[in-house]
Design an enzyme around this catalytic site. Structure first.
Site, PDB file in Angstrom:
ATOM      1  N   GLY A  63       0.726  -1.124  -0.129  1.00 37.73           N
ATOM      2  CA  GLY A  63       0.041  -0.105  -0.071  1.00 37.73           C
ATOM      3  C   GLY A  63       1.043   1.245   0.025  1.00 37.73           C
ATOM      4  N   GLN A  65       0.944   4.114   1.734  1.00 40.01           N
ATOM      5  CA  GLN A  65       1.622   4.477   3.127  1.00 40.01           C
ATOM      6  C   GLN A  65       2.402   3.471   3.564  1.00 40.01           C
ATOM      7  OE1 GLN A  65      -1.787   5.209   5.815  1.00 40.01           O
ATOM      8  NE2 GLN A  65      -2.083   7.400   5.043  1.00 40.01           N
ATOM      9  N   GLU A 143      -6.556   4.471  13.014  1.00 41.76           N
ATOM     10  CA  GLU A 143      -7.736   5.214  13.739  1.00 41.76           C
ATOM     11  C   GLU A 143      -8.870   4.418  13.389  1.00 41.76           C
ATOM     12  OE1 GLU A 143      -7.351   9.381  14.782  1.00 41.76           O
ATOM     13  OE2 GLU A 143      -6.049   9.447  12.799  1.00 41.76           O
ATOM     14  N   GLU A 256      -3.246  11.810  29.423  1.00 41.28           N
ATOM     15  CA  GLU A 256      -4.315  12.625  28.935  1.00 41.28           C
ATOM     16  C   GLU A 256      -5.560  12.183  29.531  1.00 41.28           C
ATOM     17  OE1 GLU A 256      -4.077  12.433  24.704  1.00 41.28           O
ATOM     18  OE2 GLU A 256      -5.747  10.967  24.368  1.00 41.28           O
ATOM     19  N   HIS A 299      -8.898  12.525  20.331  1.00 46.61           N
ATOM     20  CA  HIS A 299      -8.471  10.934  20.282  1.00 46.61           C
ATOM     21  C   HIS A 299      -9.774  10.328  20.873  1.00 46.61           C
ATOM     22  CE1 HIS A 299      -3.916  12.142  21.039  1.00 46.61           C
ATOM     23  NE2 HIS A 299      -4.309  12.110  20.027  1.00 46.61           N
TER      24      HIS A 299
END
Length: 691
Positions: A63, A65, A143, A256, A299
């Site tokens: 691919g 990426q 993601e 976080e 996120h």
């Protein structure tokens, strides 16, 4: 052909067949002793120790990426030995062999790690294939993997001792001293050195790395655990690895909002500093202190579920444990250098010693994990990674299934009963509180794929809710219906407020209900499109909705007058926090995304300028994947085309920072440009006050 098409066996059926894992039935809100996952999975922690001998393959190898990343990593020195792309077996790519299945690549190449570079819709099947092939380390960068898919993956991982997962939604893991990069970390930020980094945020980890580089420290290893709701590797896991790593002399931990991983890390820090004769100094940052309640801050995992600590609670716990707290990633380098050089002055002027952090204004240390307040835990939710289903729809669903609905009930008689996710254990759980206050709740884990709540779990829940023994059957009926909603519709929170009615045949009634749906199931995998239609866009801010369509995460904040334009969710949260610490008030949270373009920047300015409260705009960019010169072009374009009437402060660091700074300087526009974040933030606060 996609991974999901190649995989014939259902992941759901595999999960249902998995043996029962060690749960936390009736466990406290914040277990201080228990390990995050099962003892089986803990045995895979050593797979995080990568080096130049680590043999790496790529899934999705051919691919775009994966090709770009593999080519760059090969040139840097990573030992990539081949890859997998279904339907391309027998070919060569980048001079390396291509296989159609992971098991074939494992047989011939004996890889120690795999980098999963496929779309979110195919990522779960690719991860599962790597687990079945017993690849020791699996790094998933995608993601928007649906949370229920990750629950199924975790139920598999916890029953085996071979494979360790990093991610998803992770920049990956890199050993700088060992010349092994499995991920997309920006290489200009990294140079062999002394500091180990473990972080939930990609952009914050890049700026942390750059800070240690500017301070002459460099880095040993950087572990990006990722910003997902259920990461395969926790902050504590990464911290343990860095404590044991012989090349690491100091540690930077970046947390976080969301979950309780930072509390687990605080427990480890406390025991480590107490037991070690010569401990490594540990500095920490937690982003999201000023995040509005109930919002997902970029996120997928940056929000609080019922019973989870706030960002402030996490800071308190880490500071009490002995971590040196900083409030911006650019400070990691100077602070850790001062400790390693045995000086007595930090960047903030306070004396610092290993295991003893400087006091921060308005932060109070605690000797134990913080108790949570009702204000922290029980706020209305409006999230973009989710759809909050209207209460009348939730109640109608339960009424149709024969459950009694009670209106006008005294809130003080209500109890909380919910099904959600225990991020500490990576398992689904029942959350039960004998009062309306979620701070009185306890979590009861169960195995993902369970069709009903088992008797042992039911006894514990009934006892904790202080129910009459005669209400047990009604409790089971309600819980099993909530479980069905949770599993079948892929919600990540199914919450009810119930009342006990001993005099009636069905002894538990529902007074209120709230469901949060994970939209990744629809957007990534095309499931439950009917639930997507339930989104109530009329109740949402039109500017936020418009920004979402352009791929920009824009959230308006109360009582602010400084517009913020930032790349990366973690850095965007931290920018809001850092402004607040010096008396500034951000008008918004805005994340342009990790791969922002000049057009994205211009669009972001448009949304910020629609807010009449904005008196100044601060552009805070750290170029990891984003190029500084491209951001500068966007700023200049916006300034010229939008007829800017408010002052703009620009701070660009990272990739192509010099080129970006030069473009700003030569533009001859009334822009305030700074290298240092503190100076830029102070100027923004000053200008906002003047205007």
């Amino acid at each position: 052909m996609s991974y999901s098409a190649i995989r014939a066996r259902s992941l759901r059926s595999l999960s249902l067949a998995s043996p029962r894992t060690t749960g936390s039935v009736g466990s406290p809100r914040f277990p201080s002793k228990s390990r995050r996952y099962s003892s089986f999975y803990d045995q895979t922690l050593g797979s995080l120790k990568i080096n130049s001998d680590t043999r790496v393959i790529f899934q999705g190898f051919t691919g775009r990426q994966a090709t770009a990343n593999a080519r760059e990593s090969l040139a840097w020195g990573t030992n990539i030995v081949g890859g997998v792309t279904p339907g391309r077996e027998g070919e060569e790519h980048l001079g390396l062999p291509v296989y159609g299945r992971v098991r074939d690549a494992v047989k011939d190449l004996r890889p120690d790690a795999t980098a999963v570079y496929v779309s979110a819709s195919d990522a779960v099947s690719a991860i599962e294939e790597a687990i079945e092939a017993q690849v020791p380390l699996i790094v998933a960068v995608a993601e928007h993997i649906p949370v229920h898919d990750m629950l199924r993956i975790m139920s598999i991982l916890k029953t085996q001792t071979t494979s360790r997962l990093v991610g998803p939604n992770s920049p990956g893991i890199i050993s700088i001293t060992g010349k092994c990069r499995i991920g997309f970390q920006p290489l200009p930020c990294f140079s062999p050195g002394r500091v180990g980094i473990v972080a939930r945020s990609g952009t914050l980890s890049y700026e942390t790395a750059a800070s240690t580089l500017r301070s002459g420290l460099g880095q040993s290893m950087c572990i990006g655990v990722g910003g997902d709701i259920i990461p395969g590797t926790s902050l504590r896991d990464g911290l343990q690895t860095l404590i044991e790593d012989k090349d690491t002399e100091a540690i930077a931990l970046v947390g976080e909002l969301g979950g309780d991983a930072e509390l687990d890390a605080a427990d480890l820090i406390k025991s480590y500093l107490k037991s070690s004769a010569n401990p490594k100094p540990i500095a920490a940052l937690v982003a999201g202190v000023n995040a509005p309640a109930g919002r997902i801050m970029g996120h997928a995992g940056a929000f609080s579920l019922p019973g989870e600590p706030s960002a402030r609670d996490k800071i308190n716990a880490l500071e009490a444990a002995g971590a040196i707290m900083v409030n911006h990633p650019s400070r990691f380098g100077p602070v850790l250098k001062s400790v390693l050089d045995s000086t007595t002055t930090t960047a903030t002027g306070a004396g610092v010693h290993p295991g003893q952090g400087p006091r921060r204004r308005q932060i109070h240390t605690l000797a134990h994990r913080p108790m949570l307040t009702q204000k922290t835990l029980n706020q209305p939710r409006q999230q973009k990674r989710s759809i909050s289903i209207r209460e009348e729809v939730c109640l109608a669903y339960l009424r149709e299934r024969g459950l009694p609905i009670k209106h006008g009930v005294d809130p003080n008689t209500q109890k909380v009963l919910a099904i959600s996710i225990n991020r500490h254990t990576g398992s689904p759980c029942v959350i039960a509180s004998p009062t309306k206050d979620v701070s009185d709740a306890r979590k009861f884990d169960f195995v993902y794929g369970s069709l009903k709540v088992d008797d042992m779990c039911l006894e514990g829940i009934a006892s904790w809710l202080q129910l009459d023994p005669g209400s047990k059957d009604s409790l089971a009926l309600l819980l099993n219906e909530l479980l069905k909603v949770f599993i079948d519709q892929e919600h990540f929170l199914v919450q009810t407020w119930v009342v006990e009615t001993p005099q009636e045949a069905k002894k538990i009634g529902v007074a209120r209900a709230h469901y949060d749906y994970d939209v990744a199931a629809s957007k990534s995998c095309g499931r439950h499109l009917d639930i997507m239609e339930l989104r109530d866009t009329e109740s949402e801010d039109p500017d936020e909705l418009a920004a979402e369509k352009d791929g920009i995460i824009y959230i308006k904040l109360k009582d602010g007058n400084i517009g913020t334009l930032v790349n990366g969710a973690g850095l965007a949260m931290n920018t809001v926090d850092a402004l607040a610490e010096i008396g500034g008030r951000a008008a918004n949270f805005l994340d342009t995304g990790g791969k922002a373009t000049s057009l994205t920047v211009k669009k972001s300015f448009e949304f910020i300028l629609r807010d009449p409260r904005v008196k100044c705009i601060i552009v805070n960019i750290f170029g990891g994947l984003t190029r500084g010169d491209m951001i500068a072009e966007g700023v200049i374009m916006a300034f010229k085309e939008l007829e800017m009437q408010v002052p703009v402060v620009v701070r660009i660091r990272g990739t192509n920072e010099k080129e970006g700074q030069e473009l700003i300087e030569k533009s001859n526009l009334p822009l305030y440009a700074f290298d240092d974040f503190d100076e830029a933030a102070a100027k923004a606060v000053e200008l906002a006050a003047q205007n």
